[in-house]
Design a protein around this motif. Structure first.
Motif, PDB file in Angstrom:
ATOM      1  N   UNK A   1       0.805  -1.236   0.000  1.00 36.83           N
ATOM      2  CA  UNK A   1       0.000   0.000   0.000  1.00 36.83           C
ATOM      3  C   UNK A   1       0.834   1.280   0.000  1.00 36.83           C
ATOM      4  N   UNK A   2       2.127   1.183   0.339  1.00 32.31           N
ATOM      5  CA  UNK A   2       2.976   2.378   0.402  1.00 32.31           C
ATOM      6  C   UNK A   2       3.601   2.741  -0.942  1.00 32.31           C
ATOM      7  N   UNK A   3       3.576   1.830  -1.892  1.00 34.17           N
ATOM      8  CA  UNK A   3       4.233   2.068  -3.178  1.00 34.17           C
ATOM      9  C   UNK A   3       3.445   3.112  -3.976  1.00 34.17           C
ATOM     10  N   UNK A   4       4.099   4.169  -4.467  1.00 35.55           N
ATOM     11  CA  UNK A   4       3.396   5.162  -5.300  1.00 35.55           C
ATOM     12  C   UNK A   4       2.691   4.503  -6.474  1.00 35.55           C
ATOM     13  N   UNK A   5       1.523   5.007  -6.801  1.00 36.65           N
ATOM     14  CA  UNK A   5       0.672   4.366  -7.803  1.00 36.65           C
ATOM     15  C   UNK A   5       1.351   4.231  -9.154  1.00 36.65           C
ATOM     16  N   UNK A   6       2.200   5.188  -9.522  1.00 37.00           N
ATOM     17  CA  UNK A   6       2.812   5.158 -10.848  1.00 37.00           C
ATOM     18  C   UNK A   6       4.228   4.581 -10.841  1.00 37.00           C
ATOM     19  N   UNK A   7       4.668   4.002  -9.721  1.00 36.60           N
ATOM     20  CA  UNK A   7       6.026   3.467  -9.638  1.00 36.60           C
ATOM     21  C   UNK A   7       6.112   2.083 -10.277  1.00 36.60           C
ATOM     22  N   UNK A   8       7.194   1.852 -10.987  1.00 35.73           N
ATOM     23  CA  UNK A   8       7.472   0.538 -11.565  1.00 35.73           C
ATOM     24  C   UNK A   8       8.310  -0.249 -10.559  1.00 35.73           C
ATOM     25  N   UNK A   9       7.884  -1.478 -10.245  1.00 37.12           N
ATOM     26  CA  UNK A   9       8.533  -2.252  -9.183  1.00 37.12           C
ATOM     27  C   UNK A   9       8.934  -3.637  -9.694  1.00 37.12           C
ATOM     28  N   UNK A  10      10.184  -4.010  -9.416  1.00 34.16           N
ATOM     29  CA  UNK A  10      10.601  -5.402  -9.585  1.00 34.16           C
ATOM     30  C   UNK A  10      10.407  -6.090  -8.237  1.00 34.16           C
ATOM     31  N   UNK A  11       9.539  -7.074  -8.204  1.00 39.33           N
ATOM     32  CA  UNK A  11       9.246  -7.804  -6.972  1.00 39.33           C
ATOM     33  C   UNK A  11       9.934  -9.167  -7.028  1.00 39.33           C
ATOM     34  N   UNK A  12      11.033  -9.333  -6.287  1.00 39.27           N
ATOM     35  CA  UNK A  12      11.688 -10.633  -6.155  1.00 39.27           C
ATOM     36  C   UNK A  12      11.250 -11.176  -4.805  1.00 39.27           C
ATOM     37  N   UNK A  13      10.331 -12.132  -4.836  1.00 40.15           N
ATOM     38  CA  UNK A  13       9.623 -12.528  -3.624  1.00 40.15           C
ATOM     39  C   UNK A  13       9.985 -13.922  -3.107  1.00 40.15           C
ATOM     40  N   UNK A  14      10.868 -14.646  -3.796  1.00 38.88           N
ATOM     41  CA  UNK A  14      11.246 -15.966  -3.304  1.00 38.88           C
ATOM     42  C   UNK A  14      10.045 -16.865  -3.120  1.00 38.88           C
ATOM     43  N   UNK A  15       9.987 -17.533  -1.956  1.00 42.70           N
ATOM     44  CA  UNK A  15       8.874 -18.442  -1.684  1.00 42.70           C
ATOM     45  C   UNK A  15       7.709 -17.799  -0.962  1.00 42.70           C
TER      46      UNK A  15
END
Length: 332
Positions: free
Chosen positions: A186-200
């Motif tokens: 919920x904290x990520x700015x709406x227009x930000x591009x994010x690489x999510x490396x989430x493992x397991x």
């Protein structure tokens, strides 16, 4: 004369890879590590012996690797073995010592005042030289080598909008970190591009596209281009962020929430925060302004660090002595 560089994947390998230019081991090197997208990318162009996965406290995996790694000592004229851990070191280093080969174990930077289980076991093997990366651990069998964090400095830079982020939760199986994702998404700015490396970690219902693993080269490039890096407090991702000019937000996994086997990530986060090399927050206290704070700092690195001296007088070789898994177990 070949040097074996031995490390589990993840932070252990990243530490050894970062140390390698300072160790004076030359170009005749064979890496020993499990095959993952990270290790394939990080060690592209290097000679590698691909070990089997060697999770913590998995004695069967340790025995399998001990058997499989015997060929290293017949295929190569090994003169030195260096490792930053963890369980894979137990499979290889005692074999080297039983052959009279100079052997060095460098404790992980995560261990500030007490050695790991692997470190304690290897320090009892006669002839293995043991170094720490923390001055607080310089006692008994342990000599202080250097801190990996002493090469970096942070400085303020101009405020900028957060348009891109890298989020990395590591890749160790069996330990999710959903608590961080629930707070961060919920904290990520709406227009930000994010690489999510989430493992397991389970990402169900979060509306994000998580990736279990990301090749090292791709991760480093994404970090260089990002405005903010948010990560669990692992040494590997912390080093990669600093190497690529970013002051990361480090969020330690907690054993009390089943996020890791112990609370060593608290120690890492505290160490870097005290050196002003990260923004450290518990997952439950992370705020949007922390993203802004991290984005407004930049990191520089010492360009010509001094060499590290780990190698002493060569120990006579004992080629005639065989080695089996039973001998490794007896030595430990």
């Amino acid at each position: 004369m070949t040097t074996l560089l031995v490390a589990n994947d993840g932070g252990h390998l990243m530490q050894l890879h970062t140390l390698r230019p300072r160790l004076g081991v030359g170009d005749d090197v064979v890496w020993v590590t499990p095959r993952t997208p990270q290790t394939e990318s990080l060690l592209a162009g290097e000679r590698v012996h691909w070990a089997q996965p060697c999770p913590p406290r998995d004695t069967r995996a340790l025995a399998r690797n001990a058997m499989a790694c015997r060929t290293l000592f017949t295929d190569h004229d090994v003169s030195l073995v260096v490792s930053t851990g963890a369980a894979l070191a137990l499979a290889v280093l005692p074999q080297a010592r039983l052959r009279g080969i100079e052997t060095v174990y460098i404790e992980s930077a995560t261990r500030l005042d007490a050695p790991s289980l692997s470190g304690r076991a290897l320090s009892m093997v006669p002839g293995i030289t043991t170094f720490s990366q923390s001055s607080a651990l310089a006692r008994g069998h342990w000599q202080f080598l250097a801190s990996p964090w002493e090469l970096y400095e942070t400085a303020p830079t101009i405020d900028r909008p957060i348009r891109s982020m890298v989020v990395s939760l590591g890749t160790q199986d069996g330990y999710g970190f959903r608590r961080l994702l629930d707070r961060l998404v919920p904290l990520v700015p709406a227009d930000a591009e994010v690489m999510w490396q989430t493992g397991g970690t389970d990402t169900t219902g979060l509306g994000i596209e998580g990736r279990v693993r990301v090749p090292s080269e791709e991760m480093a490039a994404a970090i260089r281009a990002a405005d903010v890096v948010v990560a669990h407090a692992g040494t590997g991702i912390a080093l990669m962020a600093l190497e690529n000019g970013k002051c990361p937000i480090l969020v330690p996994r907690r054993a009390m929430h089943g996020e890791h086997v112990d609370d060593h990530q608290l120690t890492i986060a505290l160490e870097l925060a005290l050196r002003d090399l990260c923004v450290s927050r518990d997952a439950d206290s992370l705020k949007a302004r922390d993203l802004v704070t991290a984005a407004s700092r930049t990191v520089t690195k010492v360009t010509d660090p001094p060499p590290l001296h780990i190698s002493g007088m060569r120990i006579p070789r004992q080629r005639s002595r065989g080695l089996g898994v039973g001998a490794v177990a007896a030595e430990l």
